[in-house]
Each structure stands twice: as C-alpha cells, then as structure tokens.
Design a protein around this motif. Structure first.
Motif, PDB file in Angstrom:
ATOM      1  N   VAL A  54      21.161  77.937  21.592  1.00 56.01           N
ATOM      2  CA  VAL A  54      20.626  78.458  22.846  1.00 56.01           C
ATOM      3  C   VAL A  54      20.302  77.334  23.827  1.00 56.01           C
ATOM      4  N   GLU A  55      19.606  76.323  23.365  1.00 58.41           N
ATOM      5  CA  GLU A  55      19.174  75.261  24.263  1.00 58.41           C
ATOM      6  C   GLU A  55      20.186  74.132  24.361  1.00 58.41           C
ATOM      7  N   GLY A  56      20.687  73.703  23.231  1.00 61.99           N
ATOM      8  CA  GLY A  56      21.587  72.563  23.233  1.00 61.99           C
ATOM      9  C   GLY A  56      22.960  72.866  23.757  1.00 61.99           C
ATOM     10  N   MET A  57      23.587  73.840  23.173  1.00 63.00           N
ATOM     11  CA  MET A  57      24.986  74.111  23.490  1.00 63.00           C
ATOM     12  C   MET A  57      25.170  74.638  24.902  1.00 63.00           C
ATOM     13  N   VAL A  58      24.440  75.657  25.235  1.00 64.10           N
ATOM     14  CA  VAL A  58      24.639  76.310  26.523  1.00 64.10           C
ATOM     15  C   VAL A  58      24.074  75.458  27.659  1.00 64.10           C
ATOM     16  N   MET A  59      22.877  74.916  27.469  1.00 61.17           N
ATOM     17  CA  MET A  59      22.232  74.199  28.555  1.00 61.17           C
ATOM     18  C   MET A  59      22.771  72.784  28.726  1.00 61.17           C
TER      19      MET A  59
END
Length: 95
Positions: A54-59
């Motif tokens: 959620v935080e690493g990949m997408v953002m």
C-alpha cells in the motif's frame, strides 16, 4: 528450532537485498514486490507486507499491485489467522 532461525535469517537477508536495490538505483518492479511480500508474509510479518504494497509500491514506485501479490498476502493472512488484514485487502480489491 534450526529451521526457524534459518527462515528468520532469510528475512533479514531479504531486507538487506531489498534496501541494497534502492541504494544501487534498481527500479523495483511488481515481481520484486511480490517476492518481498511473500517472504514477509510467510514469516508472519503480515502488516509489514501489507504496508509494503500500500505505502511502498503504490506511493514510492507508482506501480499497481497484481493478483499474485494480493494472493501472497491473503495466503499469509490465512496461515497466520490475520482476518483483520484479509478484510482490509478484500476491501481494497473489491471495494
């Protein structure tokens, strides 16, 4: 007991490789994220695996998770009894 320590060591090694990729300027793709999610999930780091998606990949990378990645996370939820995380994943997938 020996197998447990080997697996714990592999998580540490996986983290070192993961961080090294960033330092070396390697662009992480869906396959890299899926492997790391699977590695973390198998050892019970389910919330960390979720955050990585959620935080690493997408953002950070601007890449959308694929079915294999969600399946790896949901499999870890099943094995470790993390219904709370599985419900959040289902909400993300199905709305």
């Amino acid at each position: 007991m020996g197998r447990r320590w080997v697996a714990v060591g592999l998580v540490g090694e996986g983290r070192r490789v993961w961080e090294g990729m960033g330092r070396r300027g390697v662009k992480k793709g869906v396959e890299h994220y899926t492997c790391m999610v699977d590695l973390l999930g198998r050892r019970g780091h389910v919330e960390e695996a979720e955050a990585l998606i959620v935080e690493g990949m997408v953002m950070e990378e601007g890449v959308e998770p694929d079915e294999a990645m969600w399946a790896a996370l949901l499999g870890a939820c099943r094995v470790h009894g993390r219904v709370d995380v599985a419900e959040r994943v289902a909400q993300r997938i199905y709305g």
